[in-house]
Design an enzyme around this catalytic site. Structure first.
Site, PDB file in Angstrom:
ATOM      1  N   ASP A  83       0.845  -1.193   0.000  1.00  0.00           N
ATOM      2  CA  ASP A  83       0.000   0.000   0.000  1.00  0.00           C
ATOM      3  C   ASP A  83       0.877   1.240   0.000  1.00  0.00           C
ATOM      4  O   ASP A  83       1.982   1.224   0.553  1.00  0.00           O
ATOM      5  CB  ASP A  83      -0.934   0.036   1.229  1.00  0.00           C
ATOM      6  CG  ASP A  83      -1.991   1.123   1.033  1.00  0.00           C
ATOM      7  OD1 ASP A  83      -2.946   0.872   0.270  1.00  0.00           O
ATOM      8  OD2 ASP A  83      -1.847   2.221   1.607  1.00  0.00           O
TER       9      ASP A  83
HETATM   10  N1  LIG Z   1       3.045   3.718 -12.858  1.00  0.00           N
HETATM   11  C1  LIG Z   1       3.075   4.386 -11.687  1.00  0.00           C
HETATM   12  N2  LIG Z   1       2.217   4.013 -10.715  1.00  0.00           N
HETATM   13  C2  LIG Z   1       2.286   4.699  -9.544  1.00  0.00           C
HETATM   14  C3  LIG Z   1       3.178   5.756  -9.306  1.00  0.00           C
HETATM   15  N3  LIG Z   1       3.000   6.203  -8.026  1.00  0.00           N
HETATM   16  C4  LIG Z   1       2.009   5.459  -7.492  1.00  0.00           C
HETATM   17  N4  LIG Z   1       1.602   4.540  -8.397  1.00  0.00           N
HETATM   18  C5  LIG Z   1       0.531   3.540  -8.255  1.00  0.00           C
HETATM   19  C6  LIG Z   1       1.009   2.249  -7.648  1.00  0.00           C
HETATM   20  C7  LIG Z   1      -0.256   1.711  -7.040  1.00  0.00           C
HETATM   21  O1  LIG Z   1      -0.984   1.010  -8.029  1.00  0.00           O
HETATM   22  C8  LIG Z   1      -1.026   2.967  -6.653  1.00  0.00           C
HETATM   23  C9  LIG Z   1      -0.904   3.210  -5.166  1.00  0.00           C
HETATM   24  O2  LIG Z   1      -2.180   3.049  -4.628  1.00  0.00           O
HETATM   25  P1  LIG Z   1      -2.558   1.795  -3.661  1.00  0.00           P
HETATM   26  O3  LIG Z   1      -1.389   1.484  -2.780  1.00  0.00           O
HETATM   27  O4  LIG Z   1      -3.862   2.117  -3.053  1.00  0.00           O
HETATM   28  O5  LIG Z   1      -2.679   0.537  -4.645  1.00  0.00           O
HETATM   29  P2  LIG Z   1      -3.831   0.198  -5.680  1.00  0.00           P
HETATM   30  O6  LIG Z   1      -5.158   0.577  -5.159  1.00  0.00           O
HETATM   31  O7  LIG Z   1      -3.451   0.743  -7.014  1.00  0.00           O
HETATM   32  O8  LIG Z   1      -3.715  -1.375  -5.814  1.00  0.00           O
HETATM   33  P3  LIG Z   1      -3.900  -2.462  -4.637  1.00  0.00           P
HETATM   34  O9  LIG Z   1      -4.475  -1.763  -3.452  1.00  0.00           O
HETATM   35  O10 LIG Z   1      -2.501  -2.994  -4.397  1.00  0.00           O
HETATM   36  O11 LIG Z   1      -4.789  -3.492  -5.261  1.00  0.00           O
HETATM   37  O12 LIG Z   1      -0.419   4.053  -7.340  1.00  0.00           O
HETATM   38  C10 LIG Z   1       4.065   6.135 -10.369  1.00  0.00           C
HETATM   39  O13 LIG Z   1       4.874   7.068 -10.263  1.00  0.00           O
HETATM   40  N5  LIG Z   1       3.982   5.417 -11.530  1.00  0.00           N
END
Ligand SMILES: Nc1nc2c(ncn2[C@H]2C[C@H](O)[C@@H](COP(=O)(O)OP(=O)(O)OP(=O)(O)O)O2)c(=O)[nH]1
EC number: 3.6.1.9
Length: 206
Positions: A83
């Site tokens: 996260d």
């Molecule tokens: N490609 C890219 N993604 C980024 C960057 N900074 C943050 N992220 C993405 C990675 C994660 O998918 C998201 C962070 O949000 P979370 O930790 O809530 O994860 P998310 O909801 O996307 O997926 P998950 O909770 O692991 O199912 O942002 C960046 O600089 N480049």
């Protein structure tokens, strides 16, 4: 194109409790055999039950909740959850819902330094065995309204895919004066400490 030989030595692919294509991509680029499963955790509910936790501790609790939820269903697998929390002087930012939300984020982040706390939890035998957090600090340039609009035009819908409304490996790089921290930490999965822990468990060939 033949698949690069895997450096993963686990009996089954590493199970990534994440819907993030960015996280999956980082692991696959490191030649790990990865399988993904949505964690199915209500992050906002975990956050509501975690009042008083620091943003860093909240990231670690969310990563553990995600890894634990998937590991409970797959006790025979090595599972990781992750996260990322954006922290602007103690205020937590979540992913913007739309362009207007991204513009509002950037208006507050511009000209200031914010932290990204990227947490990872590792589960084996059905329960979380260890977790850690790595923090990056990013100093955003003063952008002004026109600068924010031009950036949003260039970045497009991807701005809702990350907590800070930027993809550093894309046009997000234009936003910053200074970055302290590892690239993979900023993308949401601190690879160096994660690989060290997997290696310490005999799960990597290198
Ligand atoms: N490609 C890219 N993604 C980024 C960057 N900074 C943050 N992220 C993405 C990675 C994660 O998918 C998201 C962070 O949000 P979370 O930790 O809530 O994860 P998310 O909801 O996307 O997926 P998950 O909770 O692991 O199912 O942002 C960046 O600089 N480049």
């Amino acid at each position: 194109m033949p698949h690069a030989p895997s450096l993963w030595r686990g009996p089954a692919p590493l199970l990534l409790a994440s819907t993030s294509p960015t996280r999956r991509g980082l692991l696959e680029s490191a030649a790990l055999a990865v399988e993904t499963r949505a964690p199915g955790v209500d992050e906002r509910a975990v956050e509501a039950a975690s009042a008083g936790l620091s943003p860093l501790a909240l990231a670690e609790r969310l990563a553990s909740a995600k890894a634990g939820a998937v590991a409970a269903q797959a006790p025979d697998r090595v599972v990781i959850g992750a996260d990322q929390v954006l922290d602007l002087d103690g205020t937590v930012f979540h992913k913007p819902a739309d362009r207007a939300g991204a513009a509002a984020h950037l208006a507050r982040l511009q000209g200031r330094t914010h932290a990204l706390h990227s947490a990872v939890a590792l589960a084996v035998d059905g329960t979380v065995a260890e977790s850690f957090v790595v923090t990056a600090r990013l100093t955003m340039r003063p952008l002004g309204e026109a600068g924010i609009a031009a950036y949003l035009d260039a970045a497009g819908p991807a701005v809702t895919g990350s907590v800070g409304a930027y993809q550093l490996e894309g046009v997000g790089i234009h936003l910053f004066d200074r970055i302290e921290g590892d690239h993979s930490t900023i993308l949401g999965l601190p690879l160096l400490p994660l690989l060290a822990r997997l290696r310490g468990r005999g799960l990597l060939a290198v």
